[in-house]
Write a protein that holds these residues in place. Structure first.
Motif, PDB file in Angstrom:
ATOM      1  N   CYS A 102       0.792  -1.226  -0.043  1.00 38.45           N
ATOM      2  CA  CYS A 102      -0.038   0.061   0.076  1.00 38.45           C
ATOM      3  C   CYS A 102       0.694   1.188   0.049  1.00 38.45           C
ATOM      4  CB  CYS A 102      -0.906  -0.093   1.288  1.00 38.45           C
ATOM      5  SG  CYS A 102      -1.906   1.574   1.388  1.00 38.45           S
ATOM      6  N   ASP A 103       0.641   2.186  -0.869  1.00 39.99           N
ATOM      7  CA  ASP A 103       1.427   3.558  -1.005  1.00 39.99           C
ATOM      8  C   ASP A 103       0.295   4.561  -1.475  1.00 39.99           C
ATOM      9  OD1 ASP A 103       3.325   5.665  -1.613  1.00 39.99           O
ATOM     10  OD2 ASP A 103       4.555   4.151  -0.800  1.00 39.99           O
ATOM     11  N   ASN A 104       0.562   5.847  -1.301  1.00 39.03           N
ATOM     12  CA  ASN A 104      -0.361   6.812  -1.721  1.00 39.03           C
ATOM     13  C   ASN A 104       0.496   7.502  -3.141  1.00 39.03           C
ATOM     14  OD1 ASN A 104       1.686   8.274  -0.554  1.00 39.03           O
ATOM     15  ND2 ASN A 104       0.291   9.753   0.321  1.00 39.03           N
ATOM     16  N   ASP A 105       1.705   7.200  -3.367  1.00 36.71           N
ATOM     17  CA  ASP A 105       2.441   7.965  -4.420  1.00 36.71           C
ATOM     18  C   ASP A 105       1.927   7.228  -5.671  1.00 36.71           C
ATOM     19  OD1 ASP A 105       3.824   9.362  -6.131  1.00 36.71           O
ATOM     20  OD2 ASP A 105       5.810   8.815  -5.243  1.00 36.71           O
ATOM     21  N   PRO A 106       1.360   8.049  -6.790  1.00 41.48           N
ATOM     22  CA  PRO A 106       0.879   7.288  -7.986  1.00 41.48           C
ATOM     23  C   PRO A 106       1.954   6.823  -8.764  1.00 41.48           C
ATOM     24  CG  PRO A 106       0.019   9.512  -7.849  1.00 41.48           C
ATOM     25  CD  PRO A 106       0.765   9.297  -6.633  1.00 41.48           C
ATOM     26  N   ILE A 107       3.263   7.423  -8.595  1.00 38.63           N
ATOM     27  CA  ILE A 107       4.376   6.628  -9.200  1.00 38.63           C
ATOM     28  C   ILE A 107       4.859   5.159  -8.815  1.00 38.63           C
ATOM     29  CG2 ILE A 107       6.564   7.450  -7.540  1.00 38.63           C
ATOM     30  CD1 ILE A 107       8.140   7.977 -10.210  1.00 38.63           C
ATOM     31  N   VAL A 108       4.299   4.856  -7.441  1.00 38.64           N
ATOM     32  CA  VAL A 108       4.371   3.613  -7.195  1.00 38.64           C
ATOM     33  C   VAL A 108       3.528   2.546  -7.596  1.00 38.64           C
ATOM     34  CG1 VAL A 108       4.253   1.954  -5.069  1.00 38.64           C
ATOM     35  CG2 VAL A 108       5.208   4.502  -4.762  1.00 38.64           C
ATOM     36  N   LEU A 109       2.297   3.223  -7.923  1.00 36.62           N
ATOM     37  CA  LEU A 109       1.116   2.596  -8.851  1.00 36.62           C
ATOM     38  C   LEU A 109       1.861   2.322 -10.160  1.00 36.62           C
ATOM     39  CD1 LEU A 109      -1.642   1.242  -9.056  1.00 36.62           C
ATOM     40  CD2 LEU A 109      -2.239   3.887  -9.967  1.00 36.62           C
ATOM     41  N   ALA A 110       2.571   2.941 -10.892  1.00 40.91           N
ATOM     42  CA  ALA A 110       3.128   2.971 -12.058  1.00 40.91           C
ATOM     43  C   ALA A 110       4.101   1.668 -12.101  1.00 40.91           C
ATOM     44  CB  ALA A 110       3.715   4.244 -12.628  1.00 40.91           C
ATOM     45  N   HIS A 111       4.707   1.467 -10.961  1.00 38.30           N
ATOM     46  CA  HIS A 111       5.768   0.231 -11.022  1.00 38.30           C
ATOM     47  C   HIS A 111       5.123  -0.899 -10.224  1.00 38.30           C
ATOM     48  CE1 HIS A 111       9.487   2.264 -12.366  1.00 38.30           C
ATOM     49  NE2 HIS A 111       8.558   3.400 -11.628  1.00 38.30           N
ATOM     50  N   ALA A 112       3.638  -1.093 -10.161  1.00 36.68           N
ATOM     51  CA  ALA A 112       2.877  -1.895  -9.137  1.00 36.68           C
ATOM     52  C   ALA A 112       3.203  -3.393  -9.962  1.00 36.68           C
ATOM     53  CB  ALA A 112       1.608  -1.627  -9.260  1.00 36.68           C
ATOM     54  N   ALA A 113       3.473  -3.373 -11.250  1.00 38.17           N
ATOM     55  CA  ALA A 113       3.668  -4.763 -11.914  1.00 38.17           C
ATOM     56  C   ALA A 113       4.872  -5.408 -11.364  1.00 38.17           C
ATOM     57  CB  ALA A 113       3.838  -4.536 -13.377  1.00 38.17           C
ATOM     58  N   ALA A 114       5.928  -4.461 -11.002  1.00 37.54           N
ATOM     59  CA  ALA A 114       7.115  -5.172 -10.443  1.00 37.54           C
ATOM     60  C   ALA A 114       7.016  -5.784  -8.977  1.00 37.54           C
ATOM     61  CB  ALA A 114       8.202  -4.226 -10.439  1.00 37.54           C
ATOM     62  N   LEU A 115       5.822  -5.249  -8.305  1.00 34.49           N
ATOM     63  CA  LEU A 115       5.411  -5.726  -7.031  1.00 34.49           C
ATOM     64  C   LEU A 115       4.579  -7.007  -6.986  1.00 34.49           C
ATOM     65  CD1 LEU A 115       4.557  -2.263  -5.415  1.00 34.49           C
ATOM     66  CD2 LEU A 115       6.525  -3.834  -4.626  1.00 34.49           C
ATOM     67  N   LEU A 116       3.861  -7.154  -8.396  1.00 35.62           N
ATOM     68  CA  LEU A 116       2.938  -8.184  -8.349  1.00 35.62           C
ATOM     69  C   LEU A 116       3.453  -9.567  -8.935  1.00 35.62           C
ATOM     70  CD1 LEU A 116       0.212  -5.912  -9.696  1.00 35.62           C
ATOM     71  CD2 LEU A 116       0.436  -6.925  -7.134  1.00 35.62           C
ATOM     72  N   ARG A 117       4.734  -9.695  -9.036  1.00 35.40           N
ATOM     73  CA  ARG A 117       5.160 -10.950  -9.735  1.00 35.40           C
ATOM     74  C   ARG A 117       5.343 -11.977  -8.478  1.00 35.40           C
ATOM     75  NH1 ARG A 117       8.727  -7.505 -12.714  1.00 35.40           N
ATOM     76  NH2 ARG A 117      10.393  -7.869 -11.398  1.00 35.40           N
ATOM     77  N   SER A 118       4.357 -12.512  -8.286  1.00 32.78           N
ATOM     78  CA  SER A 118       4.352 -13.653  -7.133  1.00 32.78           C
ATOM     79  C   SER A 118       4.838 -15.013  -7.351  1.00 32.78           C
ATOM     80  CB  SER A 118       3.011 -13.585  -6.664  1.00 32.78           C
ATOM     81  OG  SER A 118       2.734 -14.460  -5.570  1.00 32.78           O
ATOM     82  N   THR A 119       5.170 -15.581  -6.642  1.00 32.56           N
ATOM     83  CA  THR A 119       5.343 -17.190  -6.868  1.00 32.56           C
ATOM     84  C   THR A 119       3.776 -17.658  -7.109  1.00 32.56           C
ATOM     85  OG1 THR A 119       4.787 -17.623  -4.284  1.00 32.56           O
ATOM     86  CG2 THR A 119       7.093 -17.372  -5.052  1.00 32.56           C
ATOM     87  N   PRO A 120       3.867 -18.938  -7.765  1.00 30.55           N
ATOM     88  CA  PRO A 120       2.420 -19.657  -8.114  1.00 30.55           C
ATOM     89  C   PRO A 120       1.723 -19.877  -6.893  1.00 30.55           C
ATOM     90  CG  PRO A 120       4.229 -20.520  -9.475  1.00 30.55           C
ATOM     91  CD  PRO A 120       4.981 -19.789  -8.305  1.00 30.55           C
ATOM     92  N   GLU A 121       2.350 -20.477  -5.632  1.00 32.39           N
ATOM     93  CA  GLU A 121       1.584 -20.633  -4.461  1.00 32.39           C
ATOM     94  C   GLU A 121       1.083 -19.570  -3.723  1.00 32.39           C
ATOM     95  OE1 GLU A 121       5.344 -23.461  -4.953  1.00 32.39           O
ATOM     96  OE2 GLU A 121       4.991 -21.221  -5.480  1.00 32.39           O
ATOM     97  N   GLY A 122       1.732 -18.383  -3.894  1.00 28.72           N
ATOM     98  CA  GLY A 122       1.328 -17.291  -2.949  1.00 28.72           C
ATOM     99  C   GLY A 122       0.779 -16.145  -3.806  1.00 28.72           C
ATOM    100  N   VAL A 123       0.383 -15.106  -3.227  1.00 28.08           N
ATOM    101  CA  VAL A 123      -0.252 -13.800  -3.743  1.00 28.08           C
ATOM    102  C   VAL A 123       0.468 -12.626  -3.458  1.00 28.08           C
ATOM    103  CG1 VAL A 123      -2.373 -12.702  -3.705  1.00 28.08           C
ATOM    104  CG2 VAL A 123      -2.515 -15.082  -3.566  1.00 28.08           C
ATOM    105  N   THR A 124       0.623 -11.466  -4.522  1.00 24.52           N
ATOM    106  CA  THR A 124       0.871 -10.454  -4.190  1.00 24.52           C
ATOM    107  C   THR A 124      -0.050  -9.374  -4.830  1.00 24.52           C
ATOM    108  OG1 THR A 124       2.397 -10.005  -6.047  1.00 24.52           O
ATOM    109  CG2 THR A 124       3.258 -10.860  -4.057  1.00 24.52           C
ATOM    110  N   GLU A 125      -0.315  -8.235  -3.871  1.00 23.92           N
ATOM    111  CA  GLU A 125      -1.563  -7.511  -4.508  1.00 23.92           C
ATOM    112  C   GLU A 125      -1.024  -5.971  -3.927  1.00 23.92           C
ATOM    113  OE1 GLU A 125      -3.478  -6.081  -6.563  1.00 23.92           O
ATOM    114  OE2 GLU A 125      -5.164  -7.717  -6.246  1.00 23.92           O
ATOM    115  N   TYR A 126      -1.437  -4.892  -4.802  1.00 17.95           N
ATOM    116  CA  TYR A 126      -0.933  -3.682  -4.643  1.00 17.95           C
ATOM    117  C   TYR A 126      -2.473  -2.771  -4.562  1.00 17.95           C
ATOM    118  CZ  TYR A 126       0.779   1.253  -5.006  1.00 17.95           C
ATOM    119  OH  TYR A 126       0.993   2.524  -4.778  1.00 17.95           O
ATOM    120  N   LEU A 127      -2.518  -1.868  -3.296  1.00 15.38           N
ATOM    121  CA  LEU A 127      -3.431  -1.163  -3.498  1.00 15.38           C
ATOM    122  C   LEU A 127      -3.057   0.390  -3.220  1.00 15.38           C
ATOM    123  CD1 LEU A 127      -4.459  -0.051  -0.068  1.00 15.38           C
ATOM    124  CD2 LEU A 127      -4.766  -2.737  -0.153  1.00 15.38           C
TER     125      LEU A 127
END
Length: 267
Positions: A102-127
């Motif tokens: 979770c972050d409030n800076d839109p530039i972090v949202l622009a890079h969220a794809a880098a945060l969403l690369r999860s293992t198949p067994e796990g989950v990563t999400e950005y809000l």
């Protein structure tokens, strides 16, 4: 991806996430961030080292939590992705770990794809949400995390940007109240008690640019853990929190970097 639509990036004033990126040698920042960063660097050349030390603490604490059975993480004040990210550290130990950033800076949202690369067994999400709006964070994070099971709440290098008047202590209490027993709170926090004159100057630098800087002392930082069971070594200087769990960050000159860290369990 959870959260609101992207907001317009405000380049008229610095943002802590982008300044943190600049201190770490990143390129996702603007001249206004670099300008204040250089001024802080002139005031205290150790600031970039403190940023790296905070990052290293997050790695060690996440590793310890995952090794001790935590499988859910809520990271508020994520910042611009710098590998390894929290989910990479957690999922290296526990591939089924679930992580919400979770972050409030839109530039972090622009890079969220880098945060969403999860293992198949796990989950990563950005809000995208502001730390001062715990109700919105909990509502959105609750769609990914099971609050009936333990969660590690990560507030690394965040709370010194939230003043007492903005409800810093109430924010932590509100978030921890929802989390199940066995949950953990992990915090690192810059401190002004080692050089009050420098701290006052830095605070004024931020204030002039419309930003908050609340450099608390050790006892004030320890208050965030009230009612929780501190993990050894308690509230310590950031590099001193279980250094054996990660590689040391070289520190030149005065070893007393102005910050504290701790991890505590909700009984």
């Amino acid at each position: 991806m959870t959260g609101q639509a992207p907001l317009e990036i405000d380049t008229s004033k610095p943002h802590p996430a982008r300044m943190y990126d600049w201190f770490l040698g990143g390129k996702d920042n603007y001249p206004v961030d670099e300008e204040l960063g250089k001024q802080l660097l002139a005031l205290d050349p150790r600031v970039p080292t403190l940023a790296r030390v905070n990052r290293a603490f997050m790695h060690r604490a996440t590793r310890w939590l995952a090794r001790n059975g935590v499988r859910q993480f809520l990271d508020i004040g994520t910042g611009i992705p710098t590998e390894p990210n929290l989910h990479q550290v957690a999922q290296q130990v526990a591939p089924d770990a679930r992580v919400v950033y979770c972050d409030n800076d839109p530039i972090v949202l622009a890079h969220a794809a880098a945060l969403l690369r999860s293992t198949p067994e796990g989950v990563t999400e950005y809000l995208q949400a502001d730390a001062r709006d715990p109700a919105a964070i909990l509502d959105k994070a609750g769609k990914v995390l099971d609050f009936d099971r333990p969660v590690a709440l990560s507030l690394v290098a965040l709370l010194h940007f939230v003043s007492d008047e903005d409800g810093a202590y109430e924010l932590v209490e509100r978030l921890m109240a929802v989390l199940a027993p066995g949950s953990y709170l992990m915090i690192s926090h810059a401190s002004g008690e080692f050089d009050e004159e420098k701290a006052a100057t830095a605070t004024e630098m931020y204030r002039r640019r419309g930003l908050t800087m609340a450099l608390r002392g050790r006892e004030e930082i320890a208050r965030f853990f009230d009612g929780l069971e501190l993990v050894e070594p308690g509230v310590s200087m950031v590099p001193d929190w279980k250094p054996e769990l990660g590689e040391a960050v070289p520190v030149e000159g005065d070893q007393r970097l102005p910050g504290y860290a701790g991890v505590a369990r909700k009984p």
